[in-house]
Design an enzyme around this catalytic site. Structure first.
Site, PDB file in Angstrom:
ATOM      1  N   SER A   1      36.122  40.374  32.453  1.00 54.79           N
ATOM      2  CA  SER A   1      36.420  38.950  32.374  1.00 54.79           C
ATOM      3  C   SER A   1      35.438  38.310  31.436  1.00 54.79           C
ATOM      4  O   SER A   1      34.119  38.875  30.984  1.00 54.79           O
ATOM      5  CB  SER A   1      35.920  38.392  33.783  1.00 54.79           C
ATOM      6  OG  SER A   1      35.678  36.763  33.647  1.00 54.79           O
TER       7      SER A   1
ATOM      8  N   TYR B   1      29.535  37.206  39.856  1.00 55.70           N
ATOM      9  CA  TYR B   1      30.651  37.855  39.311  1.00 55.70           C
ATOM     10  C   TYR B   1      30.585  38.321  37.752  1.00 55.70           C
ATOM     11  O   TYR B   1      30.882  39.060  37.355  1.00 55.70           O
ATOM     12  CB  TYR B   1      31.896  36.828  39.589  1.00 55.70           C
ATOM     13  CG  TYR B   1      33.359  37.127  38.871  1.00 55.70           C
ATOM     14  CD1 TYR B   1      34.087  37.985  39.325  1.00 55.70           C
ATOM     15  CD2 TYR B   1      33.636  36.459  37.770  1.00 55.70           C
ATOM     16  CE1 TYR B   1      35.243  38.624  39.092  1.00 55.70           C
ATOM     17  CE2 TYR B   1      34.800  37.102  37.223  1.00 55.70           C
ATOM     18  CZ  TYR B   1      35.699  37.983  37.768  1.00 55.70           C
ATOM     19  OH  TYR B   1      36.974  38.304  37.147  1.00 55.70           O
TER      20      TYR B   1
END
Length: 254
Positions: A146, A159
């Site tokens: 990501s 995250y």
């Protein structure tokens, strides 16, 4: 796509979204697909659908947070298919992302849960599959990352840290075993308008999300699937240790 025909590819997190689109694309390219997912009911529906259309897809249940089930998944794949040519690791704890606030609000349990699934689970999956790829004389691995892992955001630190860890795992594998024919890359998707998001998100939010892109449309799961299929194929054999930002031009990086 060059030489995906007949290749045995394990897709982890393949029941829905990007994973399911990738399973479909790999079948179209003639690959034999092992599908691993916690959501075994949906995974089996997809496997049955594609098998009925002439593909070869077998689904198994496993838990990315449990090394025992990871090992059992890989053993089942080897017993059924007799080999392994590629892996797409597409699992992340999305529920944790929804409550991933900042350093002050996140407790240790959220950090441990996120890192256990996203980083440790990925490392254990690599640990279980790499020996089989090496026995094959080489193979391709693609991990889902990501932009959160590199751009810096005011929220989602757990995250983001986990995805930075995934990027590091990718570079480690490419550096350690690249000369043995092992390729490991990551794809870093932008905003992907899945069927679920399309149904749940109002048009105003969709329009706002599109403003930051250098593209006339939102991303679709098939966009990521196409990139993954290329990296798993022999066409991608000169790409190793890279993070591909497949995001409609939302962000750039050297």
């Amino acid at each position: 796509m060059k030489n995906l025909q007949g290749k045995i590819i394990l897709v982890c997190g393949g029941a829905t979204g990007i994973g399911a689109a990738t399973v479909r694309r790999l079948c179209e390219e003639g690959a034999r697909v092992a599908l691993g997912d916690l959501n075994i009911e949906t995974a089996r529906v997809l496997a049955d659908e594609l098998s009925a259309k002439g593909g070869e897809v077998v689904a198994w249940q496993y838990d990315q947070s449990d090394e025992t089930t990871i090992a059992a998944l890989v053993e089942s794949v080897m017993a059924h298919f007799g080999g392994l040519d590629g892996v797409f690791a597409n699992v992340a704890d999305i529920q944790a992302v929804m409550v991933d606030g900042d350093i002050l609000s996140n407790d240790s349990a959220l950090w441990e849960r996120t890192l256990k699934i996203n980083v440790v689970g990925t490392a254990m999956l690599l640990r279980a599959t790499l020996p089989h790829l090496r026995e094959r004389g080489g193979g391709a691995i693609v991990l889902t990352s990501s932009d959160a892992g590199v751009v810096g955001e005011p929220e989602r630190p757990a995250y983001a840290a986990s995805k930075a860890g995934v990027n590091s795992l990718c570079r480690h594998v490419a550096s350690k075993w690249g000369q043995e024919g092992i390729r490991c890359n990551t794809v870093s998707p932008g905003f992907i308008l899945t069927e679920q998001l399309d149904a749940a998100m109002d048009q105003q939010m969709k329009d706002w999300m599109l403003k930051g892109a250098r593209s006339p449309r939102h991303g679709a799961p098939g966009d990521i699937a196409a990139a993954v299929a290329f990296l798993l194929s022999d066409d991608g054999e000169w790409v190793n240790g890279q993070t591909w930002r497949v995001n409609g031009g939302v962000s750039f990086a050297n």
